[in-house]
Scaffold this active site. Structure first.
Site, PDB file in Angstrom:
ATOM      1  N   THR A   1      75.726 -16.985 -59.771  1.00  0.00           N
ATOM      2  CA  THR A   1      74.793 -17.634 -58.929  1.00  0.00           C
ATOM      3  C   THR A   1      73.609 -16.713 -59.183  1.00  0.00           C
ATOM      4  OG1 THR A   1      73.917 -17.818 -56.853  1.00  0.00           O
ATOM      5  CG2 THR A   1      75.664 -16.385 -56.993  1.00  0.00           C
ATOM      6  N   ILE A   2      72.316 -17.375 -59.308  1.00  0.00           N
ATOM      7  CA  ILE A   2      71.061 -16.800 -59.346  1.00  0.00           C
ATOM      8  C   ILE A   2      70.807 -16.067 -58.229  1.00  0.00           C
ATOM      9  CG2 ILE A   2      70.220 -18.421 -61.224  1.00  0.00           C
ATOM     10  CD1 ILE A   2      68.373 -19.553 -58.634  1.00  0.00           C
ATOM     11  N   ASP A   3      71.498 -16.392 -57.028  1.00  0.00           N
ATOM     12  CA  ASP A   3      70.959 -15.647 -55.791  1.00  0.00           C
ATOM     13  C   ASP A   3      71.320 -14.316 -56.005  1.00  0.00           C
ATOM     14  OD1 ASP A   3      70.275 -18.177 -55.020  1.00  0.00           O
ATOM     15  OD2 ASP A   3      72.124 -18.686 -53.900  1.00  0.00           O
TER      16      ASP A   3
ATOM     17  N   ARG B   1      78.992 -29.782 -56.037  1.00  0.00           N
ATOM     18  CA  ARG B   1      79.292 -29.186 -54.710  1.00  0.00           C
ATOM     19  C   ARG B   1      80.198 -30.275 -54.058  1.00  0.00           C
ATOM     20  NH1 ARG B   1      75.715 -25.178 -54.403  1.00  0.00           N
ATOM     21  NH2 ARG B   1      73.530 -25.034 -55.087  1.00  0.00           N
TER      22      ARG B   1
ATOM     23  N   ASP C   1      79.417 -18.151 -53.548  1.00  0.00           N
ATOM     24  CA  ASP C   1      80.062 -17.933 -52.445  1.00  0.00           C
ATOM     25  C   ASP C   1      80.818 -18.947 -52.019  1.00  0.00           C
ATOM     26  OD1 ASP C   1      80.261 -15.831 -50.815  1.00  0.00           O
ATOM     27  OD2 ASP C   1      79.097 -16.970 -49.176  1.00  0.00           O
TER      28      ASP C   1
ATOM     29  N   ASP D   1      74.273 -12.888 -54.417  1.00  0.00           N
ATOM     30  CA  ASP D   1      74.539 -12.635 -53.182  1.00  0.00           C
ATOM     31  C   ASP D   1      76.160 -12.415 -52.830  1.00  0.00           C
ATOM     32  OD1 ASP D   1      75.151 -15.417 -53.603  1.00  0.00           O
ATOM     33  OD2 ASP D   1      73.930 -16.002 -51.950  1.00  0.00           O
TER      34      ASP D   1
ATOM     35  N   GLY E   1      76.162 -24.579 -57.724  1.00  0.00           N
ATOM     36  CA  GLY E   1      75.066 -24.310 -58.471  1.00  0.00           C
ATOM     37  C   GLY E   1      75.333 -23.692 -59.853  1.00  0.00           C
TER      38      GLY E   1
ATOM     39  N   ARG F   1      68.924 -18.738 -51.573  1.00  0.00           N
ATOM     40  CA  ARG F   1      69.637 -19.094 -50.370  1.00  0.00           C
ATOM     41  C   ARG F   1      69.237 -18.106 -49.162  1.00  0.00           C
ATOM     42  NH1 ARG F   1      73.323 -23.094 -50.305  1.00  0.00           N
ATOM     43  NH2 ARG F   1      73.631 -23.082 -52.620  1.00  0.00           N
TER      44      ARG F   1
HETATM   45  O1  F6P Z   1      72.618 -21.136 -55.055  1.00  0.00           O
HETATM   46  C1  F6P Z   1      71.833 -21.381 -55.974  1.00  0.00           C
HETATM   47  C2  F6P Z   1      70.666 -22.226 -55.561  1.00  0.00           C
HETATM   48  O2  F6P Z   1      69.984 -22.363 -56.295  1.00  0.00           O
HETATM   49  C3  F6P Z   1      69.901 -21.607 -54.273  1.00  0.00           C
HETATM   50  O3  F6P Z   1      69.125 -20.570 -54.538  1.00  0.00           O
HETATM   51  C4  F6P Z   1      69.416 -22.643 -53.682  1.00  0.00           C
HETATM   52  O4  F6P Z   1      69.021 -22.458 -52.247  1.00  0.00           O
HETATM   53  C5  F6P Z   1      70.413 -23.704 -53.828  1.00  0.00           C
HETATM   54  O5  F6P Z   1      71.145 -23.395 -54.801  1.00  0.00           O
HETATM   55  C6  F6P Z   1      69.915 -25.005 -54.196  1.00  0.00           C
HETATM   56  O6  F6P Z   1      70.915 -26.196 -54.245  1.00  0.00           O
HETATM   57  P1  F6P Z   1      70.616 -27.477 -54.834  1.00  0.00           P
HETATM   58  O7  F6P Z   1      70.735 -27.470 -56.369  1.00  0.00           O
HETATM   59  O8  F6P Z   1      72.071 -28.016 -54.336  1.00  0.00           O
HETATM   60  O9  F6P Z   1      69.592 -28.107 -54.176  1.00  0.00           O
END
Ligand code: F6P
Length: 319
Positions: A125-127, A71, A102, A129, A10, A171
């Site tokens: 990561t914005i999370d 990804r 992660d 985590d 992400g 997440r």
């Molecule tokens: O890890 C960053 C994030 O934005 C999470 O907060 C979220 O669950 C996920 O990525 C969403 O992923 P994608 O952009 O693949 O839908």
């Protein structure tokens, strides 16, 4: 020496300032910077290009990542990792920086256990985590985006007799949710790390509604998977007409905040200095107690990020 940088997983606001700093600083140190486009997918497909200052001019204020991300499922295959390694060798890349979260670091840990790499991860990561670091690039900007949305939702909430439920990203982690709840004065916050006391909170809110409260703001972390349950609870148990907003990917966008730009500079300079001084290193830059440190990527992927106790305590202090 030739050093390369890539984004993975992400995207996060702060990646562009990190990329700009990387290019400027690597040149300043008298070395050659390279960009890898499209994340791990691009590494497999050899999208590795030398970069000049002009390629990164005017990107400091931009969210996302100009080198794009992915990804990658292919990176789970050994042959693809072998191809990725061959590509790095072909360009004589002697050090690699990965801006990622992660999942990306798990992939890099596997990659570096099989091949002779000199790699440093920058937690992005914005999370927020990632184990071992108190801060991940992008989370401050995401919190400001959420704050802005919540301030606006509160404007309309105060004009009606309603509950508003806002689902935020993160997440499996409740960091974005609890910090947003604290700074917006939300009445309810549901995160994966703590059990939500429906009966106790329901009694409190019903009493407050009976004595004049006319709206409720509830923040729910996506990782709790309780958005529908909280929605139903607010309507049926608390008795308030309820509107739901899922903030979604707007949380990943926006101009990086001052904090994210400054953190990007420090993370990047620490990473570049480390790569220039080592030949075979597999680490992540961690922000701990006001300092930037290098920790083994093995340690990062074997641990699980825990919310600081003061945030867990805050969940119970919202009432
Ligand atoms: O890890 C960053 C994030 O934005 C999470 O907060 C979220 O669950 C996920 O990525 C969403 O992923 P994608 O952009 O693949 O839908």
């Amino acid at each position: 020496m030739a050093l390369a940088i890539m984004s993975s997983g992400g995207d996060a606001p702060g990646m562009n300032p990190a990329i700009k700093k990387f290019v400027d600083y690597v040149y300043k140190m008298g070395e050659k910077p390279y960009l890898i486009y499209d994340g791990l997918e691009g590494l497999i497909d050899n999208k590795i290009k030398p970069v000049e200052h002009r390629h990164v001019a005017g990107i400091m204020h931009r969210g996302g990542t100009i080198i794009r991300s992915s990804r990658s499922k292919r990176f789970f295959e050994y042959e693809c990792r072998q191809q990725a390694y061959n590509n790095l060798k072909e360009h004589n890349i002697t050090g690699l920086i990965v801006l990622g979260g992660d999942g990306s670091f798990r992939a890099m840990e596997k990659f570096s256990s099989e091949f002779d790499l000199n790699f440093v991860g920058i937690p992005s990561t914005i999370d927020n985590d990632i184990y071992g670091t108190e801060y991940c690039l992008g989370s401050d900007t995401a919190l400001n985006v959420i704050r802005d949305a919540l301030d606006k939702i509160r404007d309309t909430a105060t004009s009606f007799n309603r509950a508003f439920l806002v689902e935020v990203m993160g997440r499996d982690c409740g960091y974005l949710a609890i910090v947003s709840a604290m700074i917006s004065g939300a009445e309810v916050c549901v995160i994966p790390e703590a059990e939500f006391a429906y009966a106790k909170e329901g009694k409190r809110l019903r009493e407050e509604v009976e004595s004049g409260r006319n709206y409720v703001l509830a923040i729910v972390a996506e990782g709790s998977k309780q958005t529908s349950k909280v929605h139903q609870w607010l309507q049926e148990t608390i008795g308030l007409e309820t509107r739901v907003s899922i903030l979604g990917h707007i949380q990943r966008g926006g101009n990086p905040t001052v904090h994210d730009r400054l953190m990007a500079f420090d993370f990047t300079i620490t990473a570049v200095n480390h790569l220039l001084a080592h030949k075979n290193s597999n680490k992540m830059v961690a922000y701990q107690k006001g300092e930037f440190k290098l920790i083994e990527i093995k340690e990062v992927v074997s641990g699980k990020y825990q919310l600081p106790q003061r945030f867990l305590d805050a969940v119970n202090l919202l009432d």
